[in-house]
Enzyme design. Structure first.
Site, PDB file in Angstrom:
ATOM      1  N   GLY A 242       2.529  -6.708   6.088  1.00 20.13           N
ATOM      2  CA  GLY A 242       2.226  -6.673   4.662  1.00 20.13           C
ATOM      3  C   GLY A 242       0.830  -7.131   4.292  1.00 20.13           C
ATOM      4  NE  ARG A 281      -0.051  -0.024   3.130  1.00 20.99           N
ATOM      5  CZ  ARG A 281       0.406   1.145   2.679  1.00 20.99           C
ATOM      6  NH1 ARG A 281      -0.417   2.166   2.567  1.00 20.99           N
ATOM      7  NH2 ARG A 281       1.673   1.271   2.325  1.00 20.99           N
ATOM      8  CB  CYS A 356       3.032  25.387  -7.344  1.00 26.71           C
ATOM      9  SG  CYS A 356       2.297  26.653  -6.319  1.00 26.71           S
ATOM     10  CE1 TYR A 385       4.157   2.474   6.465  1.00 19.47           C
ATOM     11  CE2 TYR A 385       2.089   1.303   6.195  1.00 19.47           C
ATOM     12  CZ  TYR A 385       3.409   1.318   6.595  1.00 19.47           C
ATOM     13  OH  TYR A 385       3.971   0.189   7.118  1.00 19.47           O
TER      14      TYR A 385
HETATM   15  C1  LIG Z   1       6.963  -1.796   7.180  1.00 19.52           C
HETATM   16  C2  LIG Z   1       7.211  -3.063   7.861  1.00 19.52           C
HETATM   17  C3  LIG Z   1       6.153  -3.775   8.438  1.00 19.52           C
HETATM   18  C4  LIG Z   1       4.715  -3.348   8.296  1.00 19.52           C
HETATM   19  O1  LIG Z   1       4.292  -3.462   6.983  1.00 19.52           O
HETATM   20  P1  LIG Z   1       2.741  -3.194   6.605  1.00 19.52           P
HETATM   21  O2  LIG Z   1       2.702  -3.327   5.131  1.00 19.52           O
HETATM   22  O3  LIG Z   1       2.425  -1.819   7.085  1.00 19.52           O
HETATM   23  O4  LIG Z   1       1.942  -4.231   7.301  1.00 19.52           O
HETATM   24  C5  LIG Z   1       6.461  -4.925   9.129  1.00 19.52           C
HETATM   25  N1  LIG Z   1       7.741  -5.361   9.245  1.00 19.52           N
HETATM   26  C6  LIG Z   1       8.771  -4.697   8.698  1.00 19.52           C
HETATM   27  C7  LIG Z   1      10.137  -5.225   8.853  1.00 19.52           C
HETATM   28  C8  LIG Z   1       8.546  -3.538   7.980  1.00 19.52           C
HETATM   29  O5  LIG Z   1       9.578  -2.905   7.408  1.00 19.52           O
END
Ligand SMILES: *Cc1c(COP(=O)(O)O)cnc(C)c1O
Length: 406
Positions: A242, A281, A356, A385
């Site tokens: 995250g 990400r 479209c 993503y």
């Molecule tokens: C999607 C996800 C991640 C990665 O999240 P990012 O925002 O891409 O860093 C890590 N752990 C779990 C459990 C996830 O579902």
């Protein structure tokens, strides 16, 4: 916003190969090495494969990560094959019995258990294999950490998710166990072939380093409480992914140095625990570009639109996130048609795709100096993503080409 060698490659692609995803694997490896170097030595870096599971990316990352996080049986089999020998952590809210069997067959190093029912099923499947090694599991918890949320158990960390792009912690969600439910899992583990190694949490996405550190501290403190309260002897805490990626400011990066320093403090305060993170990400976004060409430029009721080859069926990211995707114009000076070249000059332009639907917009009303039919566009930050979350079949346009620069 575009690396010189990627720009050269994008400019040199034959027209028939557009749109194309161009990935700079050396840039990816370099970035991952920097992230790794910013983390304290004992901390484990896993890559969340769902951000982009292309084997070329997984292999470029492999020397710099401790393992991979996978979220389905498909990812599990795919990642095991692409990067054999690296540990896998299998998470996800709806694991089926065949997927859990596959996880056991493949000797998956960690399984993140998301519910009591899943725990019972996994224990039953593990019991069918008496000779096998114990199965290492983490319990995924949904801790209250967001602003104004919480169950009153603790106010620690209150407000730390303010401003999170996508906060999942502490509110009703299909992900993970409420703290009390996690405790209720402990008796279920007795007498099973499952070995509880620690706690997993992935509570927010899009957080800057200080907020994410506060979440990590909260998760680790809660794990310690559970551990000492029940004499569990845990040794791992996975604090999730995250890390923020700011599409509006493509030159900025998540502050890995500050995050690493904070994790070092956290690790020092919790001897005996291996801390693990699992970004997706923030590792992969910057290594990919979606390169295409402008098919037409037209003015509609006073606004300029550039229609590009391809669109959100190749790169759904801006539609999914609701942003204007950052791009660079790669000017093409030749124009071979006998009629005047459609162009937008010194004005805001909306870049839309071939679908479209009015939702097929990649960037809206972005000022450009000049944009003409036949110019090429390189959308940056398309490494995560992007292709793999897009609705490829809609309208049956051809798939893009894929180029991997090593
Ligand atoms: C999607 C996800 C991640 C990665 O999240 P990012 O925002 O891409 O860093 C890590 N752990 C779990 C459990 C996830 O579902």
């Amino acid at each position: 916003m575009i690396l010189p060698r990627v720009a050269r490659h994008a400019a040199g692609l034959p027209g028939g190969e557009l749109p194309a995803y161009v990935y700079d694997l050396a840039a990816l490896a370099g970035h991952a090495a920097e992230v790794r170097a910013a983390l304290p030595p004992g901390t484990e870096l896993y890559y969340a494969a769902k951000a982009n599971p292309a084997p070329e990316l997984l292999q470029a990352l492999a020397p710099h990560v401790s393992g991979f996080e996978v979220a389905s049986g498909g990812e599990l089999a795919h990642v095991r094959k692409a990067v054999p020998g690296l540990p896998l952590a299998f998470g996800g809210p709806g694991k089926t019995e065949p997927e859990l069997r596959l996880a056991l067959d493949l000797g998956t190093e960690r399984i993140h258990v998301e519910s009591e029912s899943e725990l019972r099923l996994l224990a039953a499947l593990a019991a069918e294999r008496p000779g096998a090694a114990p199965v290492d599991v983490l319990l995924r918890v949904n801790l209250p950490v967001s602003e104004g949320e919480g169950d009153g158990e603790s106010r620690a960390g209150h407000g730390e998710l303010a401003g999170a792009a996508l906060a999942m912690g502490g509110r009703p969600s299909p992900f993970g166990l409420d703290p009390r439910r996690a405790e209720a899992c402990l008796p279920l583990l007795r007498g099973t072939r499952l070995r509880l190694r620690g706690i997993h949490a992935h509570l927010a996405s899009g957080l800057p380093a200080p907020a994410l550190l506060a979440v990590a501290a909260r998760v680790t403190a809660w794990a310690r409480e559970l551990d000492t309260g029940h004499g569990l002897g845990l040794d791992e805490v996975n604090v999730g992914g995250g890390m923020a990626v700011d599409y509006a400011r493509p030159h900025t990066r998540f502050d890995w140095a500050a995050y690493g320093a904070g994790l070092a403090e956290l690790a020092a305060a919790h001897p005996g625990y291996t801390l693990r993170i699992e970004p997706g990400r923030a590792l992969a976004a910057y290594c990919g570009w979606y390169v295409t060409e402008v098919l037409d430029v037209r003015h509609s009721h006073g606004e300029a639109f550039a229609v590009v080859r391809g669109g959100t069926h190749h790169m759904r990211t801006p539609a999914a996130k609701g942003h204007d995707h950052p791009f660079t114009v790669l000017s093409v000076d030749t124009w071979e048609r006998p009629w005047p070249r459609p162009a937008a000059l010194d004005e805001p332009v909306t870049l839309s795709g071939q679908l479209c639907t009015p939702k097929d917009v990649l960037a809206r009303a972005v000022p450009v100096a000049e944009l003409r039919a036949g110019d090429r566009i390189a959308f940056a930050m398309a490494g995560a993503y992007a292709w793999n979350i897009s609705h490829h079949e809609f309208l049956m346009h051809p798939a893009p080409a894929f180029r991997f620069l090593s």
